[in-house]
Structure formats: structure tokens, C-alpha cells
Motif scaffolding. Structure first.
Motif, PDB file in Angstrom:
ATOM      1  N   GLN A   1     -19.135  -2.251 -44.744  1.00 50.77           N
ATOM      2  CA  GLN A   1     -18.722  -3.616 -45.321  1.00 50.77           C
ATOM      3  C   GLN A   1     -17.740  -4.392 -44.443  1.00 50.77           C
ATOM      4  N   ILE A   2     -16.828  -3.681 -44.179  1.00 41.17           N
ATOM      5  CA  ILE A   2     -15.614  -4.305 -43.499  1.00 41.17           C
ATOM      6  C   ILE A   2     -15.979  -5.086 -42.380  1.00 41.17           C
ATOM      7  N   THR A   3     -17.136  -4.717 -41.601  1.00 41.13           N
ATOM      8  CA  THR A   3     -17.473  -5.392 -40.476  1.00 41.13           C
ATOM      9  C   THR A   3     -18.038  -6.893 -40.671  1.00 41.13           C
ATOM     10  N   GLY A   4     -17.957  -7.122 -42.089  1.00 40.27           N
ATOM     11  CA  GLY A   4     -18.395  -8.314 -42.437  1.00 40.27           C
ATOM     12  C   GLY A   4     -17.463  -9.389 -42.200  1.00 40.27           C
ATOM     13  N   PHE A   5     -16.101  -9.109 -42.185  1.00 43.43           N
ATOM     14  CA  PHE A   5     -15.205 -10.037 -41.757  1.00 43.43           C
ATOM     15  C   PHE A   5     -15.336 -10.845 -40.433  1.00 43.43           C
ATOM     16  N   LYS A   6     -15.234 -12.125 -40.177  1.00 45.69           N
ATOM     17  CA  LYS A   6     -15.348 -12.674 -38.769  1.00 45.69           C
ATOM     18  C   LYS A   6     -13.975 -12.545 -38.120  1.00 45.69           C
ATOM     19  N   VAL A   7     -14.288 -12.814 -36.684  1.00 50.24           N
ATOM     20  CA  VAL A   7     -13.189 -12.613 -35.950  1.00 50.24           C
ATOM     21  C   VAL A   7     -12.086 -13.533 -36.350  1.00 50.24           C
ATOM     22  N   SER A   8     -12.264 -14.646 -36.736  1.00 48.63           N
ATOM     23  CA  SER A   8     -11.255 -15.905 -37.063  1.00 48.63           C
ATOM     24  C   SER A   8     -10.600 -15.409 -38.616  1.00 48.63           C
ATOM     25  N   GLN A   9     -11.118 -14.557 -39.429  1.00 48.51           N
ATOM     26  CA  GLN A   9     -10.578 -13.873 -40.483  1.00 48.51           C
ATOM     27  C   GLN A   9      -9.579 -12.966 -40.036  1.00 48.51           C
ATOM     28  N   LEU A  10     -10.079 -11.888 -39.362  1.00 50.81           N
ATOM     29  CA  LEU A  10      -9.215 -10.999 -38.767  1.00 50.81           C
ATOM     30  C   LEU A  10      -7.916 -11.416 -38.122  1.00 50.81           C
TER      31      LEU A  10
END
Length: 402
Positions: free
Chosen positions: A329-338
Motif C-alpha cells: 500500500q505504501i507505494t500509493g504515496f505520491k512523490v510530492s507527498q514523500l
């Protein structure tokens, strides 16, 4: 000599004046030992019982035990005008001297050997310590000897027992009285080390109790019930959690967000309640306060739900909640969020989560940690071991000239 080279008999060679005159000053260090380990846990990133603390921690715990037993001997010597060898049996006096940290010092077998009379003297404090499941199992055995069969335990005894109740078997918990269901479930849900099998019994008996008065119909649960249950909520099946009214979850969200025992499937069901239109709705419209309240339930959000959390709110997600997110699931984070991650959040990413990320996502996490002083887990442990050694040396230097 260092603490790990000190033998029990060596304590008898220390002049009585030095021993009795110094030990009283160690109470603060002893009582703060658990807090010391907890404060450094995030540096270690692995449980304090493992190799991160190494032999240094074991040596320190042995030193603490010797200190407490020696102080008992000092008091005995003062009372009887002669030096006596310290007792090896855990007593109420020792528990009080350790300031609630006795489970860090005494093993499960030593706790299990505690006399019933000593247990009864310490009922107001004995269940408050941070013990392991094996220690709590032994403590529960002592409680059954001191208090009798579980079905005879009063609400006051249950409230006094606190964490030790989780040391009872599932069969014993079936016999626990729920006459004062709210008081009982609040005590159980806030203390102890629980398994699903045990929590399942507690959840079943609570929702079936006359006090709650819903005849086991979880669709009638209210937010106050969820607040009181605490970890007992994690004894509900996935199907039962799906029937909980979203409005009840909403009212109890900050309490549910702190739960540690629920598994991934249960978190998924709780996250479904949070995103229900009767609660907070889609994560794209969540307020920062709602992201904070969700807590561990963040770990149950889908990829799309994670991607929907406003970037401006990302920094309020706790590192512990990030750890609970399944690697898929964690791959759902967008780069802008990370890119909004703090160093602590980046450090909380597990190996499985990191390996599941895209190259671009990994680059963001790597960039967050490139200047981190604790990115090297081995280095972090080295710091903690060194800190433990400083305390051991201080303890020993205060007793004898090294």
C-alpha cells in the motif's frame, strides 16, 4: 571491575558504610531505567531486549538487581545489628525500590516465585509495570494463588490487577466478571500484552453484558463504548468491525488511532469507517486534525486513499503509523507527498516498504536520510550501548573506586 564481572559474593566485600551510604542515591537511576530505554528505542529501531543493547544492558540490569538486593540487606543489617545476605526472592519492598521497573530487572521465573503475601502487599502497584507476556503469565499465576479462582475476583481486584489480567488464559478470561462492564473493559483495554484469542473473549463478553445492553448487536455500539474498550476493539472480527456505525468510530477516532494490537485486516475495516460519508469522507477532504486522529488507522488506507491525503498534512502522520502501512500500500504515496516527510518519518520506513517503492520514491527517502545521524542503525545502537556503559560505570564508581 565492570558490572558484568561482578559476582554476588563480591558485594559482601564492600565496606558496609560505603554500601549503605550510597545505595539510596541510586533509586532515581533505577526508577528511570525503563524510561531511558524507551527514549532511545527510536535510535535503536529494534526492541531493547535484542542485540542492540547487547551484553552491556544485561550487565546493567544485573547491577540494578544486585543494588536492590543489597539495599534490602543493608536495611536488614541496620535492624538486626548484623550484615545479612540479601534475599533472592522478589518482595514488595524491591518492587517499590525499583519505582515500577521491576519487570526490567527480574525474570519471569523470579516473578512467578513471588510469595502470595508479598503479592497482596503490592496489589496497588504490581500491575502497572511494563512486563513481557511471559512475565505477565507468571504474575497471573501468583494472582490466582493469592486471590483464588478468577470467577471470584471483584471489580476492585480486576482494576488493581491491570496489566496482569493479560497473563490469564482465554479460558480464565471467560470466567471474569463483567458485572461492572465499563470499569472492567476500560482497565483491560488500557493495560497488558494481548493476543487476538484473549481479546476476542473480552469483546464478546463486553458487548453481551447487561451493562452495555445491546444484546451483542454491534450496530448499536456508540462512541463511548469504543472509547472504553481500547485494545479490546481489536478482539472484534473483521465482519463485526464492518458493522460498527461510522458515526461511533468518528466520535472515538483519537482513541482508536492509538491502538497497537489490531492487525492489517482490522485496520482496513476501521479505515473504511473513517472514509465513510457518515464520518470524514474521502481523504482528499480530511483536515489536519483528522489525519492526526486517524493515527494507526492510516495503516488501513488503500493506495488511492493514501494518495488523496493533502500534502500539507503529511508531516502530522506519526512514524509508528507509517510503519503499519503494508508494503504493497505504501507505494500509493505520491512523490510530492514523500517530499513532505520528516527525517523521523523517513527513518520509520521498513526494508519491505522501501524495497516496494519505485526508484523515484526511493530517491526521496534516501535524500531525507543522507544527513541523518541515526540513519546507520548500527551506529544508533553503538550510541545506546555507549550510553548504557556510562551509566554502569557511574553506578559502580559510586560504590567503589575503579
Amino acid at each position: 571491575p565492570m558490572a558484568d564481572q561482578f559476582l554476588p559474593g563480591d558485594w559482601d566485600d564492600i565496606p558496609e558504610g560505603d554500601l549503605c551510604g550510597k545505595l539510596v542515591d541510586f533509586r532515581r537511576l533505577i526508577s528511570n531505567h525503563d524510561e531511558f530505554l524507551k527514549q532511545n528505542f527510536e535510535v535503536c529501531r529494534i526492541p531493547p531486549s535484542t542485540t542492540c543493547l547487547g551484553t552491556q544492558s544485561s550487565a546493567m540490569l544485573d547491577a540494578l538487581k544486585q543494588i536492590v538486593e543489597a539495599e534490602i540487606a543493608c536495611k536488614s543489617a541496620a535492624n538486626n545489628k548484623r550484615r545479612k545476605r540479601a534475599t533472592k526472592t522478589l518482595t514488595c519492598s524491591m518492587i517499590h525500590m525499583l519505582g515500577g521497573g521491576y519487570c526490567s530487572v527480574y525474570s519471569a521465573s523470579e516473578i512467578g516465585a513471588m510469595a502470595e503475601s508479598e503479592f497482596k502487599k503490592c496489589t496497588s502497584v504490581i500491575g502497572r509495570d511494563d512486563c513481557t507476556s511471559s512475565q505477565l503469565t507468571e504474575l497471573a499465576k501468583v494472582a490466582k494463588k493469592a486471590w483464588g479462582d478468577v470467577d471470584t475476583w471483584t471489580t476492585n481486584q480486576i482494576k488493581a490487577g491491570m496489566a496482569l489480567l493479560s497473563g490469564l488464559s482465554a479460558d480464565d478470561l471467560e470466567d471474569l466478571s463483567f458485572v461492572d462492564a465499563h470499569d472492567v473493559v476500560e482497565t483491560l483495554g488500557q493495560n497488558g500484552v494481548w493476543t487476538f484469542a484473549k481479546l476476542k473473549v473480552l469483546f464478546k463478553n463486553y458487548v453481551a453484558s447487561a451493562t452495555v445492553n445491546i444484546s451483542s448487536d454491534v450496530t448499536k455500539l456508540e462512541d463511548i463504548h469504543l472509547m472504553l474498550m481500547g485494545e479490546v476493539i481489536c478482539g472484534a472480527s473483521d465482519e463485526k468491525l464492518a458493522q460498527v456505525p461510522p458515526t461511533a468510530y468518528c466520535g472515538a477516532a483519537p482513541y482508536i488511532g492509538d491502538l497497537k494490537t489490531c492487525d492489517d485486516k482490522q485496520l482496513t475495516e476501521l479505515a473504511a469507517l473513517a472514509t465513510h460519508t457518515s464520518c470524514w469522507g474521502a481523504t482528499t477532504s480530511w483536515l489536519e486534525s483528522q489525519v492526526i486522529a486517524a493515527g494507526q488507522v492510516i495503516g488501513g488506507l488503500s493506495k488511492d486513499d493514501l494518495a488523496g491525503i493533502p500534502s500539507s498534512h503529511i508531516r502530522v502522520i506519526s512514524p509508528n503509523a507509517i510503519e503499519r502501512i503494508p508494503y504493497i500500500q505504501i507505494t500509493g504515496f505520491k512523490v510530492s507527498q514523500l517530499e513532505m516527510f520528516s527525517e523521523a518519518q523517513a527513518l520509520s520506513i521498513t526494508d519491505a516498504q522501501y524495497n516496494a517503492m519505485s526508484a523515484e520514491q526511493k530517491d526521496v527517502i534516501d535524500d531525507k536520510l543522507k544527513d541523518s545521524e541515526v540513519a546507520d542503525k548500527k551506529g544508533g545502537c553503538g550510541f545506546l550501548e555507549a550510553s548504557v556503559m556510562v551509566i554502569i560505570t557511574a553506578l559502580m564508581a559510586a560504590i567503589i573506586r575503579i
